[in-house]
Design an enzyme around this catalytic site. Sequence first.
Site, PDB file in Angstrom:
ATOM      1  N   HIS A 342      33.790 -11.220  13.253  1.00 31.81           N
ATOM      2  CA  HIS A 342      32.380 -11.329  13.642  1.00 31.81           C
ATOM      3  C   HIS A 342      32.269 -11.623  15.146  1.00 31.81           C
ATOM      4  O   HIS A 342      31.483 -10.975  15.854  1.00 31.81           O
ATOM      5  CB  HIS A 342      31.718 -12.440  12.825  1.00 31.81           C
ATOM      6  CG  HIS A 342      30.383 -12.865  13.343  1.00 31.81           C
ATOM      7  ND1 HIS A 342      29.199 -12.349  12.863  1.00 31.81           N
ATOM      8  CD2 HIS A 342      30.032 -13.766  14.307  1.00 31.81           C
ATOM      9  CE1 HIS A 342      28.190 -12.909  13.510  1.00 31.81           C
ATOM     10  NE2 HIS A 342      28.671 -13.774  14.385  1.00 31.81           N
ATOM     11  N   GLU A 343      33.037 -12.595  15.626  1.00 35.79           N
ATOM     12  CA  GLU A 343      32.976 -12.958  17.050  1.00 35.79           C
ATOM     13  C   GLU A 343      33.427 -11.812  17.941  1.00 35.79           C
ATOM     14  O   GLU A 343      32.825 -11.542  18.988  1.00 35.79           O
ATOM     15  CB  GLU A 343      33.825 -14.205  17.315  1.00 35.79           C
ATOM     16  CG  GLU A 343      33.368 -15.454  16.576  1.00 35.79           C
ATOM     17  CD  GLU A 343      31.973 -15.887  16.955  1.00 35.79           C
ATOM     18  OE1 GLU A 343      31.551 -15.609  18.095  1.00 35.79           O
ATOM     19  OE2 GLU A 343      31.286 -16.487  16.117  1.00 35.79           O
ATOM     20  N   HIS A 346      30.751  -9.202  18.532  1.00 33.51           N
ATOM     21  CA  HIS A 346      29.821  -9.422  19.644  1.00 33.51           C
ATOM     22  C   HIS A 346      30.370  -8.797  20.922  1.00 33.51           C
ATOM     23  O   HIS A 346      29.617  -8.190  21.697  1.00 33.51           O
ATOM     24  CB  HIS A 346      29.613 -10.931  19.858  1.00 33.51           C
ATOM     25  CG  HIS A 346      28.725 -11.577  18.840  1.00 33.51           C
ATOM     26  ND1 HIS A 346      27.442 -11.157  18.593  1.00 33.51           N
ATOM     27  CD2 HIS A 346      28.936 -12.638  18.002  1.00 33.51           C
ATOM     28  CE1 HIS A 346      26.888 -11.915  17.664  1.00 33.51           C
ATOM     29  NE2 HIS A 346      27.782 -12.820  17.280  1.00 33.51           N
ATOM     30  N   GLU A 423      23.460 -11.105  15.489  1.00 33.88           N
ATOM     31  CA  GLU A 423      24.280 -11.746  14.457  1.00 33.88           C
ATOM     32  C   GLU A 423      24.440 -10.831  13.249  1.00 33.88           C
ATOM     33  O   GLU A 423      25.533 -10.730  12.679  1.00 33.88           O
ATOM     34  CB  GLU A 423      23.660 -13.085  14.041  1.00 33.88           C
ATOM     35  CG  GLU A 423      23.670 -14.146  15.115  1.00 33.88           C
ATOM     36  CD  GLU A 423      25.068 -14.458  15.609  1.00 33.88           C
ATOM     37  OE1 GLU A 423      25.996 -14.550  14.768  1.00 33.88           O
ATOM     38  OE2 GLU A 423      25.248 -14.600  16.829  1.00 33.88           O
ATOM     39  N   ASP A 427      27.976  -9.312  11.974  1.00 36.34           N
ATOM     40  CA  ASP A 427      28.387  -9.420  10.561  1.00 36.34           C
ATOM     41  C   ASP A 427      28.774  -8.048  10.015  1.00 36.34           C
ATOM     42  O   ASP A 427      29.788  -7.894   9.324  1.00 36.34           O
ATOM     43  CB  ASP A 427      27.243  -9.998   9.723  1.00 36.34           C
ATOM     44  CG  ASP A 427      27.097 -11.503   9.888  1.00 36.34           C
ATOM     45  OD1 ASP A 427      28.004 -12.128  10.465  1.00 36.34           O
ATOM     46  OD2 ASP A 427      26.071 -12.048   9.425  1.00 36.34           O
TER      47      ASP A 427
END
Length: 485
Positions: A342-343, A346, A423, A427
Site C-alpha cells: 500500500h505504501e 503511493h 488511500e 489499497d
Amino acid sequence: MNILYDFIKYLPSRPWYTQEGCGVSESPFMAYTILFTTIVYALEAYLDLRQRGKYKVEEFPKPLCDAIGKIDTATPKQEETEDKTEGCGETDGSKLLLPKLKKKFSAAQSYGLDKIEFGIIHSFYSLNESLFFLITGFLPYMWDFAVRIGSDGLPFGWKVDGEIQVTLIFLFCVQVLGMITELPFDMYSTFSIEKKHGFNKQTWGLFFVDKVKSMILTFVIGGPFVSLLLWIIKKGGDKFYLYVWAFMFIFSLFMMTIVPVVIMPLFNKYEPLPDGELKNQIYALADKLEYPLQKLFIVDGSKRSSHSNAYMFGFGKNKRIVLYDTLMEQVHDNEILAILGHELGHWKLGHTMVNFIVTQVYTGAAFYCFSLCYNSVTLYEAFGFESTKVPAMIALLLFFQTIWAPVDKILSFILTINSRSNEFAADKFSSDQGMSKELQSGLCKIHLENLGAMCPDFLYSTYHYSHPPLVERLSALMTQDKKMS
C-alpha cells in the site's frame, strides 16, 4: 445579509491594546476574523458532538460486522487455532478477527469518547484564547515587549534594534508562551488518556526531554530560516514572492534530506531490520516495483507508545523504509508486506510527488497573494499596528490569520478528500499485487490494536479523516476482489 452586517458592526474593530500613534481604523478585518474563527469553531464543535454521540453507541456496527465476517469466512479452517475462548458470545480464535474486534469494541468506544471530549474542551479553550488575543491586542503588545527587551539589553550586554533580531525575540516569546499554555493539555493527553487506555509508554523524564529537544531544534533551524525569509522579503522588491518561493523550495528539499538522517534519530533509535525472510521479501517487493530501496529500519516506537506505524522516506534514489517495532508484534510478515505494498503504491502512483508539487504551488500562491496585501494600511491598523512601519513577520501572521484563513480551510478540506481518494488507490495497488486478503486482515489488526473508531460519523469522518474509515476500505477491497475473480 442585513442581520449579518448589523452583527459585524457590534464586533470589535480594533484591539484594546494599540501602539501609540496608531490611527483609528474603521476596517472590518478584526470583526471578520472574529466571525470567521467563531463560525469554524461552531462547525467543528457540531461535528465533534455528532462523533461524540457515535462513541456512545453500544452495539457493534452491522456494516463492519458483515465486512469482517466475510474475511473470517474466507479464513481456512486449518488456520484457526484450537485454543477457543468465549468472547462476546462468539468463538474467539487467533485467526478470527470479528470476535477480537467485538471484544475490543467497548474499549475503542471508550478511548474515542475520552479523546473527543478532551478535544471539545481543548477546542473551546483555543477559541477563547484566540479571541482574547485578538481583542486585547496580543500581537502588538508582544511586539512592543520584544522591542523593549532588545533595547534594554540581552544577556552579556547585547542590544538589538534591527527588525530581524527583534522578530526572533518576538517569536521566542510567543513560542515559549504557547508551549506553556499547551503543556497542561499535552500532559493530560499523554499521561491520562493515553496511559488509561494502555498506549503511553513515556516516562515524565522522556516527555520533558522531548519538549526540550523540540524547542532547541525550533530555534536552531527556525531562527536562520526566519532570518533568511525576512531578509528576502525586505530585499526582494516587488517580486519578492518569486525569491521566497525558490527559497521555500530549497528549504523543503533541505528538510527532506536532514529530517530522517539527523533529526529523527535524536528522538528514536533506528536499527537495520535483521536478516531473514521478511527482509528478503521486502527487498524483493521493492525490486519488483522498481523502488530504489537502500536501507530498511526498525524503530523503537514502543518506548513512547504502543501505537504502530510504517512509513517510507528519502530523496531521489536514496529511499528508506521504517517499520515500528510495535507493528512487527501486531501483524504477520505477509500482512506487513501488504501494508508496504500500500505504501509503495503511493510512490508508484505518483501520490508522493503530486503532494510535493501541490505543496510548492500552494506556497507560491500564498506568498503571491501576500505580496498583493503586503502594503495594506487598513489590515494592519485594524489589529493595532502603525501602517507605516509594520514588521514583515507581523504582516505574514496577520495575512495568514485573516485573508488567507478561509482559503486555507477550503484547500485543506479539498486535500483531505484527495488524500482519501489516494488511500483507496493505494489499497487497490496492493490488491493488484495479489495481497488483498493480507491487506484486509492487516488493516483490521492495526485498527484493533490502535483502538480505531469502528463507527465514525459520516460528516465527521468526511471533514477530518485523511484515511477512509475501515469499513469503507474493506468494502472497496472486497469489491475489487469480486471484479478480479
